[in-house]
Design a protein around this motif. Structure first.
Motif, short mmCIF file in Angstrom:
data_model
loop_
_atom_site.label_atom_id
_atom_site.label_comp_id
_atom_site.label_asym_id
_atom_site.label_seq_id
_atom_site.Cartn_x
_atom_site.Cartn_y
_atom_site.Cartn_z
N CYS A 101 -29.31 26.77 -12.63
CA CYS A 101 -30.23 25.69 -12.97
C CYS A 101 -29.54 24.38 -12.61
CB CYS A 101 -30.57 25.73 -14.45
SG CYS A 101 -31.53 24.32 -15.04
N ALA A 102 -30.07 23.72 -11.60
CA ALA A 102 -29.50 22.46 -11.14
C ALA A 102 -30.23 21.30 -11.81
CB ALA A 102 -29.63 22.35 -9.63
N ALA A 103 -29.45 20.39 -12.37
CA ALA A 103 -30.01 19.24 -13.08
C ALA A 103 -29.80 17.96 -12.29
CB ALA A 103 -29.36 19.12 -14.44
N SER A 104 -30.75 17.06 -12.42
CA SER A 104 -30.62 15.75 -11.77
C SER A 104 -31.30 14.70 -12.63
CB SER A 104 -31.26 15.76 -10.38
OG SER A 104 -32.64 16.06 -10.46
N GLY A 105 -30.88 13.44 -12.47
CA GLY A 105 -31.55 12.34 -13.13
C GLY A 105 -31.03 11.99 -14.51
N GLY A 106 -29.97 12.64 -14.94
CA GLY A 106 -29.44 12.34 -16.26
C GLY A 106 -27.95 12.61 -16.32
N ILE A 107 -27.35 12.33 -17.45
CA ILE A 107 -25.92 12.61 -17.64
C ILE A 107 -25.83 14.04 -18.14
CG2 ILE A 107 -23.79 11.91 -18.74
CD1 ILE A 107 -25.05 9.13 -19.12
N PHE A 108 -25.67 14.96 -17.21
CA PHE A 108 -25.77 16.40 -17.50
C PHE A 108 -24.84 16.83 -18.62
CE2 PHE A 108 -26.61 20.75 -16.66
CZ PHE A 108 -25.40 21.43 -16.70
N SER A 109 -23.65 16.29 -18.64
CA SER A 109 -22.62 16.80 -19.54
C SER A 109 -22.94 16.62 -21.01
CB SER A 109 -21.27 16.14 -19.22
OG SER A 109 -21.35 14.75 -19.41
N ILE A 110 -23.86 15.71 -21.36
CA ILE A 110 -24.13 15.47 -22.77
C ILE A 110 -25.24 16.34 -23.33
CG2 ILE A 110 -23.34 13.08 -22.56
CD1 ILE A 110 -26.25 12.18 -22.67
N TYR A 111 -25.91 17.07 -22.46
CA TYR A 111 -27.03 17.90 -22.89
C TYR A 111 -26.57 19.27 -23.36
CZ TYR A 111 -30.31 14.57 -20.87
OH TYR A 111 -31.03 13.44 -20.59
N THR A 112 -27.25 19.79 -24.39
CA THR A 112 -27.18 21.21 -24.68
C THR A 112 -28.13 21.91 -23.71
OG1 THR A 112 -26.59 21.01 -27.00
CG2 THR A 112 -27.73 23.01 -26.34
N MET A 113 -27.62 22.88 -22.99
CA MET A 113 -28.41 23.60 -22.01
C MET A 113 -28.73 25.00 -22.52
SD MET A 113 -28.73 21.32 -19.74
CE MET A 113 -29.60 22.34 -18.54
N GLY A 114 -29.88 25.48 -22.15
CA GLY A 114 -30.27 26.81 -22.61
C GLY A 114 -31.07 27.57 -21.58
N TRP A 115 -31.07 28.86 -21.75
CA TRP A 115 -31.94 29.76 -20.98
C TRP A 115 -32.88 30.44 -21.96
CZ3 TRP A 115 -32.43 29.88 -15.82
CH2 TRP A 115 -31.39 29.37 -15.04
N TYR A 116 -34.15 30.43 -21.63
CA TYR A 116 -35.19 31.10 -22.40
C TYR A 116 -35.91 32.05 -21.45
CZ TYR A 116 -34.59 27.56 -26.05
OH TYR A 116 -34.09 26.76 -27.04
N ARG A 117 -36.65 32.99 -22.02
CA ARG A 117 -37.45 33.89 -21.19
C ARG A 117 -38.77 34.20 -21.86
NH1 ARG A 117 -33.68 39.35 -21.66
NH2 ARG A 117 -34.14 39.83 -23.86
N GLN A 118 -39.74 34.50 -21.02
CA GLN A 118 -41.06 34.87 -21.52
C GLN A 118 -41.59 36.04 -20.72
OE1 GLN A 118 -43.92 31.65 -21.63
NE2 GLN A 118 -45.14 32.72 -23.16
N ALA A 119 -41.77 37.14 -21.41
CA ALA A 119 -42.34 38.34 -20.80
C ALA A 119 -43.86 38.30 -20.94
CB ALA A 119 -41.78 39.59 -21.48
N PRO A 120 -44.59 39.02 -20.10
CA PRO A 120 -46.05 39.02 -20.18
C PRO A 120 -46.54 39.40 -21.56
CG PRO A 120 -45.35 40.07 -18.16
CD PRO A 120 -44.10 39.82 -18.96
N GLY A 121 -47.42 38.59 -22.13
CA GLY A 121 -48.00 38.89 -23.43
C GLY A 121 -47.10 38.61 -24.61
N LYS A 122 -45.94 38.02 -24.35
CA LYS A 122 -44.99 37.74 -25.43
C LYS A 122 -44.69 36.25 -25.50
CE LYS A 122 -42.72 42.24 -25.51
NZ LYS A 122 -41.42 42.95 -25.54
N GLN A 123 -44.16 35.83 -26.63
CA GLN A 123 -43.76 34.44 -26.80
C GLN A 123 -42.45 34.19 -26.07
OE1 GLN A 123 -43.67 33.72 -31.06
NE2 GLN A 123 -45.74 32.89 -31.00
N ARG A 124 -42.25 32.93 -25.69
CA ARG A 124 -40.98 32.54 -25.09
C ARG A 124 -39.88 32.69 -26.13
NH1 ARG A 124 -40.81 27.11 -21.53
NH2 ARG A 124 -42.64 28.22 -20.74
N GLU A 125 -38.75 33.27 -25.70
CA GLU A 125 -37.65 33.47 -26.63
C GLU A 125 -36.36 32.89 -26.06
OE1 GLU A 125 -36.41 37.48 -27.40
OE2 GLU A 125 -36.24 37.99 -25.26
N LEU A 126 -35.49 32.49 -26.98
CA LEU A 126 -34.18 32.00 -26.60
C LEU A 126 -33.33 33.15 -26.09
CD1 LEU A 126 -31.89 29.82 -26.68
CD2 LEU A 126 -31.43 30.62 -29.01
#
Length: 115
Positions: free
Chosen positions: A22-47
């Protein structure tokens, strides 16, 4: 505001590996908490996993020991190394950047694990 672009998804057999970026641009990347989430068909997005600005990590139980989140502040990129993939890992994976009340999402990348 930080903009996010994911890459690295695809089709893989069960037991295989993929690395999402995941490439970030436009901000000070180092200060952000970064995360990956996923969403399967018919399911809610999960951390799936998060990594703080200080590189503390957190994982959902179902991926512990198989997935690794990391960040390279010099490249403004967060990674998700996924090993021993299972069919139930099939989902659209989204990158997330969070700082206090602000958050933004990438467009998502499809991961499909065949049995």
């Amino acid at each position: 505001q930080v903009q996010l672009v994911e890459s690295g998804g695809g089709l893989v057999q069960a037991g295989g590996s993929l690395r999402l970026s995941c490439a970030a641009s436009g901000g000070i990347f180092s200060i952000y908490t970064m995360g990956w989430y996923r969403q399967a068909p018919g399911k809610q997005r999960e951390l799936v996993a998060t990594i703080s600005s200080g590189s503390s990590t957190n994982y959902v139980d179902s991926v512990k020991g198989r997935f690794t989140i990391s960040r390279d502040n010099g490249k403004n990129t967060v990674y998700l190394q996924m090993n021993s993939l299972k069919p139930e890992d099939t989902a659209v994976y989204y990158c997330n950047a969070r700082l206090r009340s602000y958050e933004n999402w990438g467009q998502g990348t499809q991961v499909t694990v065949s049995s």
